[in-house]
Design a protein around this motif. Structure first.
Motif, PDB file in Angstrom:
ATOM      1  N   ASP A 315       0.846  -1.191   0.000  1.00  0.00           N
ATOM      2  CA  ASP A 315       0.000   0.000   0.000  1.00  0.00           C
ATOM      3  C   ASP A 315       0.879   1.238   0.000  1.00  0.00           C
ATOM      4  O   ASP A 315       0.467   2.299   0.458  1.00  0.00           O
ATOM      5  CB  ASP A 315      -0.958   0.005   1.200  1.00  0.00           C
ATOM      6  N   PHE A 316       2.108   1.022  -0.488  1.00  0.00           N
ATOM      7  CA  PHE A 316       3.073   2.098  -0.676  1.00  0.00           C
ATOM      8  C   PHE A 316       3.432   2.790   0.647  1.00  0.00           C
ATOM      9  O   PHE A 316       3.598   3.997   0.700  1.00  0.00           O
ATOM     10  CB  PHE A 316       2.561   3.104  -1.707  1.00  0.00           C
ATOM     11  N   GLY A 317       3.545   1.969   1.700  1.00  0.00           N
ATOM     12  CA  GLY A 317       4.057   2.460   2.979  1.00  0.00           C
ATOM     13  C   GLY A 317       3.022   2.925   3.969  1.00  0.00           C
ATOM     14  O   GLY A 317       3.369   3.283   5.098  1.00  0.00           O
ATOM     15  N   ARG A 318       1.748   2.917   3.633  1.00  0.00           N
ATOM     16  CA  ARG A 318       0.749   3.436   4.564  1.00  0.00           C
ATOM     17  C   ARG A 318       0.669   2.574   5.829  1.00  0.00           C
ATOM     18  O   ARG A 318       0.733   3.097   6.951  1.00  0.00           O
ATOM     19  CB  ARG A 318      -0.619   3.495   3.889  1.00  0.00           C
ATOM     20  N   PHE A 475       5.267   9.801  11.819  1.00  0.00           N
ATOM     21  CA  PHE A 475       4.941   8.613  11.021  1.00  0.00           C
ATOM     22  C   PHE A 475       3.441   8.538  10.740  1.00  0.00           C
ATOM     23  O   PHE A 475       3.015   8.043   9.693  1.00  0.00           O
ATOM     24  CB  PHE A 475       5.410   7.347  11.724  1.00  0.00           C
ATOM     25  N   GLY A 476       2.636   9.016  11.667  1.00  0.00           N
ATOM     26  CA  GLY A 476       1.200   9.072  11.411  1.00  0.00           C
ATOM     27  C   GLY A 476       0.859  10.009  10.274  1.00  0.00           C
ATOM     28  O   GLY A 476      -0.040   9.733   9.468  1.00  0.00           O
ATOM     29  N   LEU A 477       1.578  11.134  10.189  1.00  0.00           N
ATOM     30  CA  LEU A 477       1.370  12.057   9.093  1.00  0.00           C
ATOM     31  C   LEU A 477       1.763  11.422   7.755  1.00  0.00           C
ATOM     32  O   LEU A 477       1.036  11.543   6.755  1.00  0.00           O
ATOM     33  CB  LEU A 477       2.173  13.329   9.332  1.00  0.00           C
ATOM     34  N   LYS A 478       2.904  10.711   7.719  1.00  0.00           N
ATOM     35  CA  LYS A 478       3.338  10.059   6.486  1.00  0.00           C
ATOM     36  C   LYS A 478       2.345   8.978   6.066  1.00  0.00           C
ATOM     37  O   LYS A 478       2.067   8.792   4.879  1.00  0.00           O
ATOM     38  CB  LYS A 478       4.728   9.453   6.680  1.00  0.00           C
ATOM     39  N   SER A 479       1.806   8.241   7.049  1.00  0.00           N
ATOM     40  CA  SER A 479       0.822   7.206   6.730  1.00  0.00           C
ATOM     41  C   SER A 479      -0.445   7.818   6.131  1.00  0.00           C
ATOM     42  O   SER A 479      -1.020   7.275   5.182  1.00  0.00           O
ATOM     43  CB  SER A 479       0.486   6.409   7.988  1.00  0.00           C
ATOM     44  N   LYS A 481      -0.719  10.597   4.416  1.00  0.00           N
ATOM     45  CA  LYS A 481      -0.470  11.107   3.062  1.00  0.00           C
ATOM     46  C   LYS A 481      -0.491   9.996   2.017  1.00  0.00           C
ATOM     47  O   LYS A 481      -0.800  10.236   0.849  1.00  0.00           O
ATOM     48  CB  LYS A 481       0.877  11.820   3.026  1.00  0.00           C
ATOM     49  N   ARG A 482      -0.164   8.757   2.425  1.00  0.00           N
ATOM     50  CA  ARG A 482      -0.149   7.648   1.473  1.00  0.00           C
ATOM     51  C   ARG A 482      -1.529   7.040   1.247  1.00  0.00           C
ATOM     52  O   ARG A 482      -1.659   6.026   0.568  1.00  0.00           O
ATOM     53  CB  ARG A 482       0.838   6.582   1.943  1.00  0.00           C
ATOM     54  N   ALA A 483      -2.537   7.650   1.835  1.00  0.00           N
ATOM     55  CA  ALA A 483      -3.896   7.170   1.593  1.00  0.00           C
ATOM     56  C   ALA A 483      -4.346   7.450   0.165  1.00  0.00           C
ATOM     57  O   ALA A 483      -5.327   6.859  -0.307  1.00  0.00           O
ATOM     58  CB  ALA A 483      -4.863   7.822   2.588  1.00  0.00           C
ATOM     59  N   TYR A 484      -3.669   8.358  -0.557  1.00  0.00           N
ATOM     60  CA  TYR A 484      -4.012   8.643  -1.947  1.00  0.00           C
ATOM     61  C   TYR A 484      -3.456   7.590  -2.914  1.00  0.00           C
ATOM     62  O   TYR A 484      -3.822   7.587  -4.086  1.00  0.00           O
ATOM     63  CB  TYR A 484      -3.474  10.021  -2.349  1.00  0.00           C
ATOM     64  N   LEU A 485      -2.571   6.711  -2.436  1.00  0.00           N
ATOM     65  CA  LEU A 485      -1.957   5.705  -3.297  1.00  0.00           C
ATOM     66  C   LEU A 485      -2.778   4.423  -3.278  1.00  0.00           C
ATOM     67  O   LEU A 485      -3.513   4.151  -2.316  1.00  0.00           O
ATOM     68  CB  LEU A 485      -0.530   5.430  -2.835  1.00  0.00           C
ATOM     69  N   ASP A 535      -7.970  13.661   7.345  1.00  0.00           N
ATOM     70  CA  ASP A 535      -7.015  12.875   8.116  1.00  0.00           C
ATOM     71  C   ASP A 535      -5.615  13.474   8.055  1.00  0.00           C
ATOM     72  O   ASP A 535      -4.885  13.498   9.057  1.00  0.00           O
ATOM     73  CB  ASP A 535      -6.995  11.432   7.603  1.00  0.00           C
ATOM     74  N   ILE A 536      -5.235  13.970   6.879  1.00  0.00           N
ATOM     75  CA  ILE A 536      -3.896  14.564   6.738  1.00  0.00           C
ATOM     76  C   ILE A 536      -3.787  15.845   7.558  1.00  0.00           C
ATOM     77  O   ILE A 536      -2.782  16.071   8.260  1.00  0.00           O
ATOM     78  CB  ILE A 536      -3.605  14.835   5.249  1.00  0.00           C
TER      79      ILE A 536
END
Length: 668
Positions: A315-318, A475-479, A481-485, A535-536
């Protein structure tokens, strides 16, 4: 009567009889019969209580003794009404509702009376006791009790009269007891003073020592020794670490964070599930899975047993960053728990030191009181001989009252601290302390502010916890942001299926068909009305907040260390100053007593010297308590309190700690 009426209505319902004039006549008959049961019970209870039995004993004895006569009376009455109930009396069939109402009401009412009447009596009795706190309320409660008793026991006028007489007796007893209480509380003057003035009352004079509260002895606790747990300093700290509610909450937070970490990690691992299902449709339109196309048929009943597995490919890191965020949250909970232990140790130790300091102060004040009481005795003797003025005795009495008030306030404060300490360490019950007040042998001029601050940066658990908290929010912020992938999952499974139609019976293994499947699923939400964007924004705000709060905590560490060092230096100087003042005040009091004894001084100087010594004692023990608190605050601000408290309670550190008796003298 209402209890019996319930049985009467149920009787009419069971026998399918209307509510008519014979039924109303039966109600009248029932009311006159059932009330005798209540009279028998309450009459026995009242007579038993007059003989000295308690309320509970009287009720139990009443039910035991009166049950048989009541049941015999009710049974004979019901048997006599049987011909009317079952319409066996020729020509009296129309009176059947009368017998039904009387018999059914008597049966149910008798059993309910044996249960409900004692309960009602006990409730009214309790209500009367609540109004006994004051004289008007007590009289009102007795009137209410007599009023209800009159209506519960019709025909018992003697009981109502007895209650009225009892109210009058209690009013008279209250008045006489209040008069006697005022007489007993009146403080009498010594006979010597009465003889001197020739009158029974004096406008001025001293309260005899035997009438005063004796503060020279430790007050007796309201708890027996068996109910008090005595804690040494070491035992209090160890008990708090094991049983403090705050520490238990932090431990629960660790388990909660651990559960969140395990839950997020599970999303990265294979998922296997087993399922069985049975589905029935009205029409035959279901294609049975597992059957090839040439043999396929339509059924309306399908049975399936499946084993399925799925695995997240990417899931590209999410999920990975979500796991790292949860892992850091777990570390935050762990560090917070360690910090909470230090806070509990600090609070417990601070309360303990304050209690012991109050003990020392109370003992010192009692010693001063004994000295003033001895001075009072001498002045009283001199007054008899005509060598002293009455105003001197009055001033000494006022000073004794002031000392007694100070001791009472200190003891009240001590009791409050004991209760707070019991709550802090998690002990259910009364506690007591045992131990002497000791000082850390720390010199303020040997402490370096920069070194202590570096220690805090290295050992503060909450500071390390906020570092992990910032990482967790990052890390929560990075996760988020990957919700679009997109998300890619592999899945597969195996199962067996069977189907049958209509009234056909399902039997035999020949109907079961096996099948296997596998695949890849790619999912990507296209439009979610701003859900992912929200969420972001939330994750970014959380990250910025934690970064700012971490910097705030860092500044707070510097402030705490600086304040602790300043307090240690200040309290050390206060201890030395108070020690010197204490010695000077003690010597001044001794000299003023000698001057007054020889007739060269006045009582004001003696009392001023005593007040100065009392003030010096208070300042000294307050400075000692503040000094210990400052040292604890320094250890707490450095994050070393959990390790340092072992130094406090270890036998090897006894040489490094100087007793308060050595530094301040043992006045007791």
């Amino acid at each position: 009567i209402p209890l019996a009426a319930v049985g009467a209505f149920w009787g009419l319902l069971i026998f399918d009889k209307p509510m008519c004039m014979p039924a109303l006549m039966g109600m009248i008959l029932l009311a006159g019969t059932i009330v005798n049961n209540s009279i028998l019970l309450l009459d026995f209870i009242l007579n038993a209580r007059k003989k000295g039995l308690s309320r509970e004993e009287a009720i139990v004895q009443s039910v035991k003794v009166r049950t048989r006569p009541i049941l015999m009376t009710a049974s004979s009455t019901v048997i006599g009404l049987t011909p009317l109930v079952f319409e066996m009396a020729v020509g009296l069939e129309r009176l059947s509702p009368l017998g039904i109402v009387a018999a059914a009401g008597l049966i149910l009412g008798t059993f309910l009376t044996m249960i409900i009447i004692p309960v009602i009596y006990a409730s009214i009795d309790d209500l009367g006791k609540r109004f006994k706190r004051s004289e008007p309320a007590k009289i009102t409660g007795m009137i209410i009790l007599a009023f209800f008793s009159f209506f519960l026991m019709p025909g018992q006028s003697s009981f109502a009269v007895t209650n009225a007489d009892r109210v009058k007796q209690k009013i008279t007893a209250l008045k006489s007891s209040s008069v006697s209480l005022k007489k007993n509380n009146t403080l009498k003057e010594p006979q010597s003073k009465q003889a001197e003035s020739g009158t029974a009352k004096k406008k001025t004079g001293s309260i005899p020592l035997d009438k005063r509260k004796n503060f020279s002895k430790k007050p007796v606790s309201r708890y027996s020794k068996n109910n008090i747990k005595v804690f040494t300093f070491k035992e209090a700290i160890e008990y708090a670490i094991k049983h403090s509610p705050d520490i238990k909450e932090s431990t629960a937070n660790i388990e909660k964070a651990k559960g969140g970490k395990v839950k997020v990690r599970a999303g990265l691992l294979p998922q296997i599930s087993l399922s069985s299902s049975y589905t029935s449709y009205q029409k035959e339109h279901i294609i049975v899975p597992g059957i090839s196309g040439t043999e396929q048929r339509f059924d309306n009943n399908v049975i399936s047993n499946k084993a399925e597995a799925s695995l997240l490919i990417t899931d590209f890191g999410r999920s990975f960053y979500a796991f790292k965020s949860a892992k850091n949250s777990y570390l935050v909970a762990t560090k917070s728990s360690e910090r909470k232990k230090e806070v509990v140790i600090y609070t417990t130790a601070n309360m303990y030191f304050n209690i012991v300091s109050l003990d020392k102060l109370i003992v010192s004040f009692r010693a001063l009181r004994r000295g003033v009481a001895e001075l009072q005795r001498r002045i009283t003797q001199s007054l008899k001989e005509g060598k002293s003025a009455r105003i001197d005795l009055l001033k000494v009495n006022v000073r004794l009252a002031e000392i007694d008030d100070d001791i009472a306030r200190l003891e009240s404060q001590r009791e409050y601290l004991l209760g707070a300490l019991s709550q802090e360490i998690g002990y259910k019950g009364s506690i007591e302390t045992h131990g002497s007040l000791e000082l850390f042998n720390i010199k303020a001029d040997e402490l370096s502010q920069s070194e202590e601050f570096n220690k805090a940066l290295e050992h503060r658990e909450d500071l390390a916890g906020y570092k992990y908290l910032v990482k967790s929010s990052y890390f929560g912020l990075k996760s988020s942001k990957r919700a679009y992938l997109p998300e890619v999952k592999a899945f597969g499974g195996a199962g067996e299926f069977a189907g049958f139609s209509g009234g056909a019976r399902f039997s035999g293994n020949d109907r079961w068909e096996d099948d296997y499947w596998a695949g890849v699923k790619v999912s990507l939400p296209i439009f979610d009305s701003g859900l992912r964007e929200g969420d972001i924004l939330k994750a970014k705000g959380n990250y910025d907040f934690n970064k700012a709060h971490k910097y705030k905590i860092l500044l707070g560490v510097y402030k705490d260390v600086s304040k602790s060092l300043a307090d240690i230096e200040s309290s050390s100087k206060r201890i030395d100053f108070a020690k010197t003042s204490k010695e000077e005040a003690k010597e001044a009091l001794r000299l003023e007593k000698l001057k007054y004894k020889e007739g060269k001084g006045v009582i004001n100087d003696v009392l001023d010297a005593e007040a100065a010594l009392r003030k010096a004692d208070y300042l000294y023990y307050s400075a000692v308590s503040d000094y210990n608190t400052s040292v604890l605050e320094l250890y707490l601000s450095e994050g070393l309190l959990f390790e340092s408290y072992n130094l406090l309670i270890s036998e090897e550190s006894a040489k490094a700690i100087s007793s308060i008796n050595k530094r301040g003298g043992n006045d007791e």
